[in-house]
Write an enzyme that holds these catalytic residues in place. Structure first.
Site, PDB file in Angstrom:
ATOM      1  N   ARG A  52     -82.991 -67.070 -52.228  1.00 23.25           N
ATOM      2  CA  ARG A  52     -82.981 -65.867 -53.074  1.00 23.25           C
ATOM      3  C   ARG A  52     -84.182 -65.853 -54.012  1.00 23.25           C
ATOM      4  O   ARG A  52     -84.778 -64.794 -54.251  1.00 23.25           O
ATOM      5  CB  ARG A  52     -81.670 -65.785 -53.858  1.00 23.25           C
ATOM      6  CG  ARG A  52     -81.515 -64.471 -54.627  1.00 23.25           C
ATOM      7  CD  ARG A  52     -80.150 -64.314 -55.240  1.00 23.25           C
ATOM      8  NE  ARG A  52     -79.919 -65.265 -56.317  1.00 23.25           N
ATOM      9  CZ  ARG A  52     -78.763 -65.390 -56.975  1.00 23.25           C
ATOM     10  NH1 ARG A  52     -77.736 -64.624 -56.666  1.00 23.25           N
ATOM     11  NH2 ARG A  52     -78.629 -66.268 -57.934  1.00 23.25           N
ATOM     12  N   ARG A 105    -103.519 -60.068 -60.822  1.00 28.18           N
ATOM     13  CA  ARG A 105    -104.645 -60.807 -60.208  1.00 28.18           C
ATOM     14  C   ARG A 105    -105.354 -61.683 -61.223  1.00 28.18           C
ATOM     15  O   ARG A 105    -105.961 -62.686 -60.890  1.00 28.18           O
ATOM     16  CB  ARG A 105    -105.658 -59.821 -59.593  1.00 28.18           C
ATOM     17  CG  ARG A 105    -105.135 -59.119 -58.357  1.00 28.18           C
ATOM     18  CD  ARG A 105    -106.124 -58.107 -57.845  1.00 28.18           C
ATOM     19  NE  ARG A 105    -106.444 -57.117 -58.890  1.00 28.18           N
ATOM     20  CZ  ARG A 105    -107.258 -56.068 -58.724  1.00 28.18           C
ATOM     21  NH1 ARG A 105    -107.824 -55.857 -57.552  1.00 28.18           N
ATOM     22  NH2 ARG A 105    -107.497 -55.251 -59.719  1.00 28.18           N
ATOM     23  N   LYS A 152     -83.988 -61.010 -58.927  1.00 29.24           N
ATOM     24  CA  LYS A 152     -83.600 -61.779 -60.118  1.00 29.24           C
ATOM     25  C   LYS A 152     -84.876 -62.077 -60.915  1.00 29.24           C
ATOM     26  O   LYS A 152     -85.435 -63.172 -60.867  1.00 29.24           O
ATOM     27  CB  LYS A 152     -82.860 -63.052 -59.710  1.00 29.24           C
ATOM     28  CG  LYS A 152     -81.999 -63.609 -60.820  1.00 29.24           C
ATOM     29  CD  LYS A 152     -80.995 -64.603 -60.293  1.00 29.24           C
ATOM     30  CE  LYS A 152     -80.341 -65.403 -61.384  1.00 29.24           C
ATOM     31  NZ  LYS A 152     -79.541 -64.635 -62.339  1.00 29.24           N
ATOM     32  N   GLU A 185     -72.005 -54.144 -61.600  1.00 27.40           N
ATOM     33  CA  GLU A 185     -71.682 -55.554 -61.866  1.00 27.40           C
ATOM     34  C   GLU A 185     -71.585 -55.700 -63.373  1.00 27.40           C
ATOM     35  O   GLU A 185     -71.687 -54.726 -64.111  1.00 27.40           O
ATOM     36  CB  GLU A 185     -72.783 -56.458 -61.294  1.00 27.40           C
ATOM     37  CG  GLU A 185     -74.162 -56.183 -61.891  1.00 27.40           C
ATOM     38  CD  GLU A 185     -75.282 -57.081 -61.353  1.00 27.40           C
ATOM     39  OE1 GLU A 185     -74.980 -58.168 -60.834  1.00 27.40           O
ATOM     40  OE2 GLU A 185     -76.454 -56.676 -61.488  1.00 27.40           O
TER      41      GLU A 185
HETATM   42  N1  PXG Z   1     -75.218 -60.591 -61.673  1.00 31.89           N
HETATM   43  C1  PXG Z   1     -76.214 -60.919 -62.522  1.00 31.89           C
HETATM   44  C2  PXG Z   1     -76.962 -59.840 -63.185  1.00 31.89           C
HETATM   45  C3  PXG Z   1     -76.525 -62.272 -62.730  1.00 31.89           C
HETATM   46  O1  PXG Z   1     -77.518 -62.604 -63.562  1.00 31.89           O
HETATM   47  C4  PXG Z   1     -74.738 -62.880 -61.216  1.00 31.89           C
HETATM   48  C5  PXG Z   1     -74.491 -61.530 -61.035  1.00 31.89           C
HETATM   49  C6  PXG Z   1     -73.942 -63.878 -60.437  1.00 31.89           C
HETATM   50  O2  PXG Z   1     -74.742 -64.422 -59.403  1.00 31.89           O
HETATM   51  P1  PXG Z   1     -74.514 -65.891 -58.850  1.00 31.89           P
HETATM   52  O3  PXG Z   1     -75.549 -66.047 -57.813  1.00 31.89           O
HETATM   53  O4  PXG Z   1     -74.689 -66.837 -60.018  1.00 31.89           O
HETATM   54  O5  PXG Z   1     -73.141 -65.939 -58.301  1.00 31.89           O
HETATM   55  C7  PXG Z   1     -75.784 -63.267 -62.077  1.00 31.89           C
HETATM   56  C8  PXG Z   1     -76.133 -64.698 -62.300  1.00 31.89           C
HETATM   57  C9  PXG Z   1     -76.020 -66.714 -68.168  1.00 31.89           C
HETATM   58  C10 PXG Z   1     -76.564 -66.570 -66.786  1.00 31.89           C
HETATM   59  O6  PXG Z   1     -76.636 -67.437 -68.961  1.00 31.89           O
HETATM   60  C11 PXG Z   1     -75.884 -65.905 -65.815  1.00 31.89           C
HETATM   61  C12 PXG Z   1     -76.435 -65.770 -64.537  1.00 31.89           C
HETATM   62  C13 PXG Z   1     -77.641 -66.304 -64.294  1.00 31.89           C
HETATM   63  C14 PXG Z   1     -78.307 -66.947 -65.269  1.00 31.89           C
HETATM   64  C15 PXG Z   1     -77.774 -67.112 -66.546  1.00 31.89           C
HETATM   65  O7  PXG Z   1     -74.961 -66.137 -68.462  1.00 31.89           O
HETATM   66  N2  PXG Z   1     -75.717 -65.078 -63.607  1.00 31.89           N
END
Ligand code: PXG
Length: 292
Positions: A52, A105, A152, A185
């Site tokens: 990812r 760049r 992300k 979400e």
């Molecule tokens: N949606 C968003 C916007 C996220 O940032 C998820 C869903 C869940 O994805 P995963 O792959 O983890 O199942 C995320 C990821 C925090 C924190 O500090 C949270 C995430 C990532 C980094 C930090 O709360 N969630």
């Protein structure tokens, strides 16, 4: 020995892990990241997280000068160097150091890469037992046609604005809607509902991250013969659900018992949520790349 950070090719003390004020990750949020977790020395879904990361990087035309395999090795090494078995890992790749202009760049294809591994902070146990109260944010999710939430990226202001709304309301999380009112979400978690024994979650094309926990939960559900579908959902679907829960690397599976102060189902964590939770826990103890 204090915490060691992987930074651009070596491991350094946390106090020496510094990034330039000219780094475009800082100046523009021009970069990508991952949040990964390890359980008893098993890094959960590490390959999926690295895949990812590279998809996100490619989407912003950021070339990472390491192979997937090398990156996996570095994550494992960061845990090993820090003697961590249960940890939260933050992996960040920025565009690198440039000048004050936007042009990537000017960063000369030299991204900054760093990996932090630390003890994980979780929601208090109480929330797993009693469930979360959450709200709907007024801040709408970024349009996929503007900045696709599937990337992300280091631009998390959209999520942070909604998170501020949640904390202002005295709750842990906020649901984010599309500009035209479909559920996407939460600020750092994906969302699921259960209606008549069927699990539903919004398709990521509406504007959501393709969460690794989300995918794992869908796989578990299918194995347990729980019907599971991706479906566009409105707030009415949520208010009318039998159950609701959130998924994320930090949260795993966390029940939601109220949305906008309205009780969901019985107002207690539901049976499907409680069926999936221990199954998810189980796979975290057996699946993953081993730190050795
Ligand atoms: N949606 C968003 C916007 C996220 O940032 C998820 C869903 C869940 O994805 P995963 O792959 O983890 O199942 C995320 C990821 C925090 C924190 O500090 C949270 C995430 C990532 C980094 C930090 O709360 N969630």
């Amino acid at each position: 020995m204090g915490m060691k950070i992987y930074l651009n090719g070596s491991f350094v003390d946390a106090k020496d892990a510094n990034i330039s004020v000219f780094d475009h990750g800082l100046l523009y949020g021009d970069g990508v990241f991952e949040g990964i977790r390890s359980y008893s020395g098993l890094v959960f879904k590490l390959k999926e997280h690295i895949d990812r990361l590279y998809v996100s990087a490619e989407a912003i035309r950021l070339k990472i000068p390491l192979t997937h395999k090398e990156m996996i090795g570095l994550v494992v090494k960061t845990l090993k160097v820090n003697k961590l078995k249960d940890a939260y890992i933050r992996l960040v790749v920025t565009r690198g150091e440039g000048d004050l202009g936007l042009d990537p760049r000017k960063c000369h294809g030299k991204p900054s890469i760093f990996i932090i591994a630390d003890k994980i902070t979780l929601y208090p146990k109480d929330f797993y037992k009693n469930g979360l109260d959450i709200i709907t944010a007024k801040t709408r999710r970024n349009l996929p046609q503007a900045l696709d939430p599937r990337i992300k990226s280091l631009n998390y202001l959209n999520n942070i604005l909604a998170k501020i709304e949640a904390t202002d309301a005295g709750v842990q999380e906020a649901i984010m809607l599309t500009h035209d009112g479909f559920v996407t979400e939460c600020t750092g978690d994906n969302i699921f509902i259960v209606k008549r024994k069927t699990l539903m979650t919004p398709p990521v094309v509406v504007g959501a991250l393709e969460g690794i926990t989300r995918s794992a939960v869908m796989t578990i559900a299918r194995r347990l013969r729980v019907q599971c579908k991706e479906k566009r959902l409105t707030l009415l679907d949520l208010y009318d659900a039998d159950e609701c829960f959130l998924t994320g690397t930090a949260a795993e599976i966390i029940p939601v018992v109220a949305i906008d102060r309205k009780a969901i189902g019985t107002g207690k964590p539901g049976p499907v949520t409680q069926l999936l939770l221990p199954e998810f826990k189980k796979i975290t103890t057996v699946e993953g790349i081993k730190v050795e």
